[in-house]
Scaffold this active site. Sequence first.
Site, PDB file in Angstrom:
ATOM      1  N   CYS B 149       0.834  -1.210   0.000  1.00 59.21           N
ATOM      2  CA  CYS B 149       0.000   0.000   0.000  1.00 59.21           C
ATOM      3  C   CYS B 149       0.862   1.252   0.000  1.00 59.21           C
ATOM      4  O   CYS B 149       1.278   1.733   1.050  1.00 59.21           O
ATOM      5  CB  CYS B 149      -0.939   0.001   1.202  1.00 59.21           C
ATOM      6  SG  CYS B 149      -1.987   1.461   1.300  1.00 59.21           S
ATOM      7  N   CYS B 152      -0.451   4.151   2.010  1.00 59.75           N
ATOM      8  CA  CYS B 152      -0.362   4.032   3.472  1.00 59.75           C
ATOM      9  C   CYS B 152       1.053   4.292   3.952  1.00 59.75           C
ATOM     10  O   CYS B 152       1.264   4.889   5.009  1.00 59.75           O
ATOM     11  CB  CYS B 152      -0.737   2.623   3.939  1.00 59.75           C
ATOM     12  SG  CYS B 152      -2.327   2.046   3.388  1.00 59.75           S
ATOM     13  N   ASP B 153       2.025   3.792   3.212  1.00 62.24           N
ATOM     14  CA  ASP B 153       3.365   3.666   3.774  1.00 62.24           C
ATOM     15  C   ASP B 153       4.421   4.554   3.112  1.00 62.24           C
ATOM     16  O   ASP B 153       5.531   4.678   3.636  1.00 62.24           O
ATOM     17  CB  ASP B 153       3.820   2.198   3.694  1.00 62.24           C
ATOM     18  CG  ASP B 153       2.854   1.273   4.424  1.00 62.24           C
ATOM     19  OD1 ASP B 153       2.108   1.776   5.286  1.00 62.24           O
ATOM     20  OD2 ASP B 153       2.845   0.070   4.140  1.00 62.24           O
TER      21      ASP B 153
END
Lengths: 108, 325
Positions: B149, B152-153
């Site tokens: 992701c 997200c990261d």
Amino acid sequence: MSDSTITITDNTFDEQIKTSSTPVLVDFWAEWCGPCKMVAPILDEIASENAGKVTIGKLNVDDNIRTAQRFEVMSIPTMILFKDGEPVMRIVGAKSKTALLADIESHL
Amino acid sequence: MPNTDTSVREVIIIGSGPAGLTAAIYCARADLRPLVLEGEPSSTTDQPGGQLMLTTDIENFPGFVDGIMGPELMANFRAQAQRFGAEIETVKVSKIDLSSRPFRIWVGDPSADEPSHLAKSVIVATGAQSLMLGVPGEMELLGHGVSTCATCDGFFFRNQPIAVIGGGDSAIEEAMFLSKFGSSVTLIHRRGELRASKIMQERARSNEKINFRWNSEVTRIIGETKVTELALRDTLTGEESVLAVDGCFIAIGHSPNTGLFKGQLDMDEAGYLTTHEGSHTNIEGVFACGDVQDSLYRQAITAAGSGCMAAIDVEHFLEDIPEHS
């Protein structure tokens, strides 16, 4: 948010973790993170159903990158359980309520 | 927690991406009181809200002139379904028996004698999930430099070297997104050319932070407590090399979430459900929509459209069966 959920910042982290009367599950999250949004309501439920046993600490990584870096958070949501001021367990990634409870219960 | 519900539902919808929730909106408005089994949160497999939960700006969903965030769009879908009375449970289906009607659905313990839910009709909208590489180090370092992701990261890899594995549109999208953070982004692809669309390819090539490693596959992800290097093999010469990176983002495609239906619903070689005449499957009363039955278009808008079709097909099906079937 119930009383058993607190907001944690870079400046307050040490004090809040040290003085908490219960273990604190710190939720490293951000506004732009979809899985964090899935976990947030579950953590709210866990907080209110386990009041007095565990405190949920919300730490926004956008605003508090120092603490995130200090604990080498590289993926969110990451949840770290602090007991007596020390990290005792780490959960990386979103999980179901049952799975989260199973992870933290033995430490409470 | 999974309590046994002995009533027979008109329709149960499995999955809660654009397809499942659109089906829920239409079924609810048709007064079918749908139950949506939305799945359970996860960062690595399928999750409530579907793949859009792992994205940021959605710029091609009609009606949102300035774009909308993926998770926000899905929260809207969900709220709209609930507004018309759709019931949503945050559980994952563990077993399903489609051999007789009413259809039987289990959540929680799949070996329980009694199913958790009974339904006259079922809409399968379980979507697809990201494929993993399946190489040593990958699962061990997931969340410690390995990610599926980017949105997200990516944030955690500011000014650090990043690799993206894959060659399709989603790999390019991830590389473009990550180039805002990383010191460099290396796109590793096992072929000599990209599968991605022309416009995406041009964007990637004109981005000075993105460079390419053609004809290369990752054989191992290396690191003690976090990712430090990738072991690569040249797919033409077999030559091995090592690339130093801090982050490794995997975007090598998707596989449909159809494990539950093996041996019951017809599927193609890749596991995608086969549908005919709209959303019909090989079992009467079972309908499929969204990415679980679409390996070709895979868009939020096409998933939503097919969810609408499935709801209308369910309505027609329920009108035609006797009251107590």
